[in-house]
Design an enzyme around this catalytic site. Structure first.
Site, PDB file in Angstrom:
ATOM      1  N   ASN A 193      41.900  50.532  77.725  1.00 19.47           N
ATOM      2  CA  ASN A 193      42.683  51.233  76.705  1.00 19.47           C
ATOM      3  C   ASN A 193      41.701  51.850  75.706  1.00 19.47           C
ATOM      4  O   ASN A 193      40.496  51.614  75.791  1.00 19.47           O
ATOM      5  CB  ASN A 193      43.689  50.288  76.031  1.00 19.47           C
ATOM      6  CG  ASN A 193      43.019  49.110  75.366  1.00 19.47           C
ATOM      7  OD1 ASN A 193      42.039  49.250  74.640  1.00 19.47           O
ATOM      8  ND2 ASN A 193      43.540  47.917  75.616  1.00 19.47           N
ATOM      9  N   GLY A 227      46.364  43.594  82.948  1.00 19.14           N
ATOM     10  CA  GLY A 227      46.000  44.143  84.256  1.00 19.14           C
ATOM     11  C   GLY A 227      44.517  44.032  84.554  1.00 19.14           C
ATOM     12  O   GLY A 227      43.869  43.027  84.273  1.00 19.14           O
ATOM     13  N   VAL A 228      43.970  45.113  85.125  1.00 18.21           N
ATOM     14  CA  VAL A 228      42.557  45.172  85.500  1.00 18.21           C
ATOM     15  C   VAL A 228      41.671  44.960  84.277  1.00 18.21           C
ATOM     16  O   VAL A 228      40.671  44.241  84.334  1.00 18.21           O
ATOM     17  CB  VAL A 228      42.233  46.524  86.170  1.00 18.21           C
ATOM     18  CG1 VAL A 228      40.745  46.743  86.283  1.00 18.21           C
ATOM     19  CG2 VAL A 228      42.872  46.604  87.540  1.00 18.21           C
ATOM     20  N   ASP A 229      42.037  45.573  83.168  1.00 17.78           N
ATOM     21  CA  ASP A 229      41.254  45.471  81.938  1.00 17.78           C
ATOM     22  C   ASP A 229      41.092  44.011  81.522  1.00 17.78           C
ATOM     23  O   ASP A 229      39.977  43.533  81.272  1.00 17.78           O
ATOM     24  CB  ASP A 229      41.951  46.283  80.839  1.00 17.78           C
ATOM     25  CG  ASP A 229      41.119  46.483  79.590  1.00 17.78           C
ATOM     26  OD1 ASP A 229      39.905  46.224  79.606  1.00 17.78           O
ATOM     27  OD2 ASP A 229      41.699  46.933  78.582  1.00 17.78           O
ATOM     28  N   SER A 238      45.300  54.159  85.604  1.00 15.69           N
ATOM     29  CA  SER A 238      46.572  54.598  85.011  1.00 15.69           C
ATOM     30  C   SER A 238      47.816  54.196  85.799  1.00 15.69           C
ATOM     31  O   SER A 238      48.919  54.554  85.416  1.00 15.69           O
ATOM     32  CB  SER A 238      46.598  56.117  84.769  1.00 15.69           C
ATOM     33  OG  SER A 238      45.802  56.457  83.664  1.00 15.69           O
ATOM     34  N   GLY A 252      49.032  51.096  86.486  1.00 12.12           N
ATOM     35  CA  GLY A 252      49.728  49.885  86.075  1.00 12.12           C
ATOM     36  C   GLY A 252      50.715  50.195  84.966  1.00 12.12           C
ATOM     37  O   GLY A 252      51.637  50.995  85.129  1.00 12.12           O
TER      38      GLY A 252
END
Length: 178
Positions: A33, A41-43, A126, A128
């Site tokens: 972000n 999520g992935v982050d 982008s 998710g």
């Protein structure tokens, strides 16, 4: 005459299903972000796997704009680097989403080349919580990376890492249409 064999862009691209945080590559890409301070999520998975040092490094970067990318060490990951990029939130496709998503991939690859990264793994940026339709995102991702690799031979391998069967199948189908 000495002729070097250079792999074509499609030979340097692959699609796998799995956990991006466990891959043995030079760099993984984080679908971040704008704050770069972690999220879901992935982050969130990347931040958890890399450890608190990643958060400290990200605080020093002062965020990141949509479509841009920044780099940090990988800390506790097997990947030496994390390239953080901020994808667009999907609205209707008419708010520059494809252009901004393509920029995420290009900017990440530019950073990879600048840091002598040979192997890099991308998640479905982008797709998710940002709501980008996976079929459209896969097309943008694959076409953008293919075009970059056609112009630059310094990256040996690019992996597209899909978390589930549906995303994997979508990427495989889109790859077949390149």
């Amino acid at each position: 005459m000495n002729i070097e064999s250079i792999a074509t862009p499609s030979e340097r691209m692959g699609i796998i299903q799995g956990d991006i945080t466990t891959l043995t590559v030079d760099a993984i890409v984080n679908a971040a972000n704008t704050s770069l301070l972690g999220g879901g999520g992935v982050d969130g998975a990347i931040h958890r796997a890399a450890g608190e040092e990643l958060l400290a490094a990200c605080k020093q970067l002062n965020g990141c704009q949509i479509g841009r990318a920044k780099i940090t060490p990988g800390y506790r990951l097997t990947a030496k680097y994390v390239i953080h990029t901020v994808g667009p939130v999907w609205h209707d496709g008419n708010d520059r989403e494809p252009e901004l998503l393509a920029s995420c991939y290009r900017e990440s690859l530019i950073l990879a080349v600048a840091n002598q990264i040979q192997t890099i793994a991308f998640p479905a940026i982008s797709c998710g919580v940002y709501g980008y339709p996976i079929d459209l995102a896969a097309q943008v991702a694959l076409e953008t990376v293919y075009a970059f690799l056609a112009q630059d031979n310094s990256i040996a391998g690019v992996s597209f890492v899909c978390f589930n069967d549906r995303d994997y199948d979508t990427y495989v189908e889109a790859f077949g249409m390149l």
